[in-house]
Write an enzyme that holds these catalytic residues in place. Structure first.
Site, PDB file in Angstrom:
ATOM      1  N   GLU A 260       4.118  23.718 -12.523  1.00  0.00           N
ATOM      2  CA  GLU A 260       3.125  23.098 -13.724  1.00  0.00           C
ATOM      3  C   GLU A 260       4.007  22.317 -14.600  1.00  0.00           C
ATOM      4  OE1 GLU A 260       2.137  22.261 -16.883  1.00  0.00           O
ATOM      5  OE2 GLU A 260       1.947  24.535 -17.471  1.00  0.00           O
ATOM      6  N   CYS A 294       2.067  20.919 -22.892  1.00  0.00           N
ATOM      7  CA  CYS A 294       2.209  19.816 -21.867  1.00  0.00           C
ATOM      8  C   CYS A 294       0.814  19.331 -21.875  1.00  0.00           C
ATOM      9  CB  CYS A 294       2.471  20.437 -20.387  1.00  0.00           C
ATOM     10  SG  CYS A 294       1.574  21.831 -20.159  1.00  0.00           S
TER      11      CYS A 294
END
Length: 521
Positions: A260, A294
């Site tokens: 990720e 993010c």
């Protein structure tokens, strides 16, 4: 260990954070201090793992894998449920550690610990549902007379490498799901948050997790690379930058990976949107945790007919954010992880201004605290548009055509999540289909996540989905049992039709239906 870590956070003492290897807290590697970015003093201290310590941890993990796999799923679930309750009990102390080590405001830290509690509870539920299936082998000729079953077996040794921006909850995802699946896990803590990471490990141990199930190591890239390359490790879950993710993949070789990685999240505000709501939501989620997420709102594309109205409402919402001491419960925006990160916000906003953009708010810093920065009308090739800022900066751009703005969003090399404000269902479906992202948040900004819903990206945002159910799939292997010559299904492949034909003829000869169509009594 948990009590001593939480006590250090309250007493403003330096938290001593040893590694946890082979069932013991303690290490003799080089000492490393963590300086709190807002307080500008040492808040925690740990030791970097030596090569000998890494070897010992790997050997212990290998020898422990079968023990952990032998724990009943019900026991794993009970332990995770206790950890969930423990996180709720200690939420204030855990949030304080996040504030001290990272400059994360208490309100953000409390929200993260609430999510830790939820994540452990979800992992517990998923542990109770791990199973397998009976395969339909008898549906094909070669499978007749056989039976096949599968079940999901633990992969063995998992490696969890966690980031600084949400070290507690992302560790809960990785370690909670790995334990739910029946693995032993090596945790490589982020150097910026050793105490917060150790506190979550200690919480699980105090909740009944056996020491064979987890080990904690501290260090930087060298330690991570050695762990990734180790033959003992079967699966790696990493959250961090795209560049580091590529390094992890190179070091790992032919291992199972969940990556990720970064993001450059876009949110689209259409002309039919509630501009006030969209502006407030983008302001709140663009600067939470100083934009260090993010999926934090970085690019906002607003239809030109509503652009000026949105800018006015957005800057007004930004002006209401309180910047300051992360230990103050009223603070909305605390410090960034370090001064270098805050300087990136200042530098990139100045660069955008040099190419014609307007810096409407911010563009300054005080140490590691970057003022919430609003950059209007940046050039398409500006760093604030092209690269991941990962900081307290939001760029706002106008657009004219919906198809063109989809293309603009897709120019990014990242593809994690996007947001969309519109009442038009057709646009929602189009954006869901056309945006090159792992998820679309309709009716909200890009910065929204439910921990039990699949989460992950495409392109340079990585691959795999980091939610307990999906991660258990990655943390387990499918094992098949084939029973030759034993079948729970029928195994007749042909039969004699003579008796059926005779029975049909006999029925015809004894038909009792009368000529008027009525059956005789």
């Amino acid at each position: 260990m948990l009590d001593s870590l939480l006590k250090a956070g309250v007493d403003t003492a330096v938290a001593e954070v040893p590694p946890f290897v082979a069932g013991q807290w303690g290490g003799d590697g080089p000492s490393v201090d963590r300086t709190g970015p807002y307080l500008r003093r040492v808040v925690s201290r740990t030791t970097t793992a030596s090569g000998e310590e890494i070897s010992r941890a790997l050997a212990y993990a290998r020898s422990s894998a079968r023990t952990v796999a032998g724990l009943a799923p019900a026991l794993r679930a009970d332990i995770l449920d206790r950890a969930s309750r423990g996180a709720s009990t200690h939420r204030e102390g855990l949030a304080r550690l996040l504030a001290l080590e990272l400059g994360k405001p208490l309100k953000d830290g409390l929200g993260e610990i609430d999510r830790v509690a939820d994540t452990f509870a979800v992992c517990a539920s998923e542990a109770r549902h791990i199973g397998g299936e009976t395969l339909p082998v008898a549906g094909w000729q070669r499978g007749v007379g056989n039976t096949a079953f599968t079940y999901r077996a633990p992969a063995g040794v998992a490696l969890a490498i966690t980031p600084f921006n949400a070290p507690a909850n992302l560790l809960a995802h990785k370690l909670g799901a790995s334990f739910a699946a029946g693995n032993t896990t090596l945790v490589k803590a982020p150097p910026q948050a050793p105490a917060a990471t150790a506190a979550i490990v200690a919480l699980l141990l105090e909740s009944g997790m056996p020491p064979q199930a987890v080990q904690l190591l501290h260090g930087g890239a060298e330690v991570g690379a050695l762990l990734c390359a180790a033959d003992e490790v079967a699966v790696i879950s990493f959250t961090g930058s795209a560049a580091t993710g590529r390094a992890v993949a190179r070091a790992a070789g032919a291992k199972r990976l969940v990556l990720e990685l970064g993001g450059n999240a876009a949110t689209i505000v259409c002309e039919d949107a509630d501009i006030g709501q969209a502006a407030k939501e983008c302001a709140r989620t663009g600067y939470s945790n100083s934009g260090q997420s993010c999926i934090s709102v970085q690019r906002v594309y607003v239809h030109r007919s509503r652009y000026d109205t949105f800018l006015d409402a957005f800057t007004a919402a930004v002006d209401t954010l309180k910047v300051g001491d992360p230990l103050d419960p009223a603070t909305d925006v605390g410090a960034m992880v370090d001064e270098e990160a805050a300087e990136r916000v200042v530098r990139w906003s100045a660069e955008a201004a040099g190419s014609g953009a307007r810096v409407l708010r911010g563009g300054t810093r005080n140490g590691a605290t970057a003022a919430p920065t609003v950059v209007a009308d940046p050039a398409p090739d500006a760093s604030v548009v092209v690269h991941e800022v990962f900081g307290a900066l939001v760029a706002v751009l106008p657009y004219d055509d919906f198809g063109a703005v989809i293309d603009a969003c897709n120019t990014s090399r990242y593809g994690l999540q996007a947001g969309l404000f519109t009442r038009d269902m057709g646009r929602i479906i189009t954006a869901w289909r056309e945006l090159e992202t792992g998820a679309l948040i309709a009716g909200g900004s890009s910065n929204y996540r439910l921990d039990h819903v699949p989460f992950g990206g495409v392109k340079d945002s990585g691959f795999g989905r980091e939610t307990p159910r999906s991660m258990i799939d990655d943390y387990t292997v499918v094992k098949t049992l084939m029973l030759r010559g034993l079948s729970v299904w029928g195994d007749t492949t042909s039969f004699d039709t003579t008796s059926i034909e005779a029975a049909a003829m006999d029925t015809t000869s004894t038909d009792t239906t009368s000529t008027d169509g009525k059956t005789d009594a």
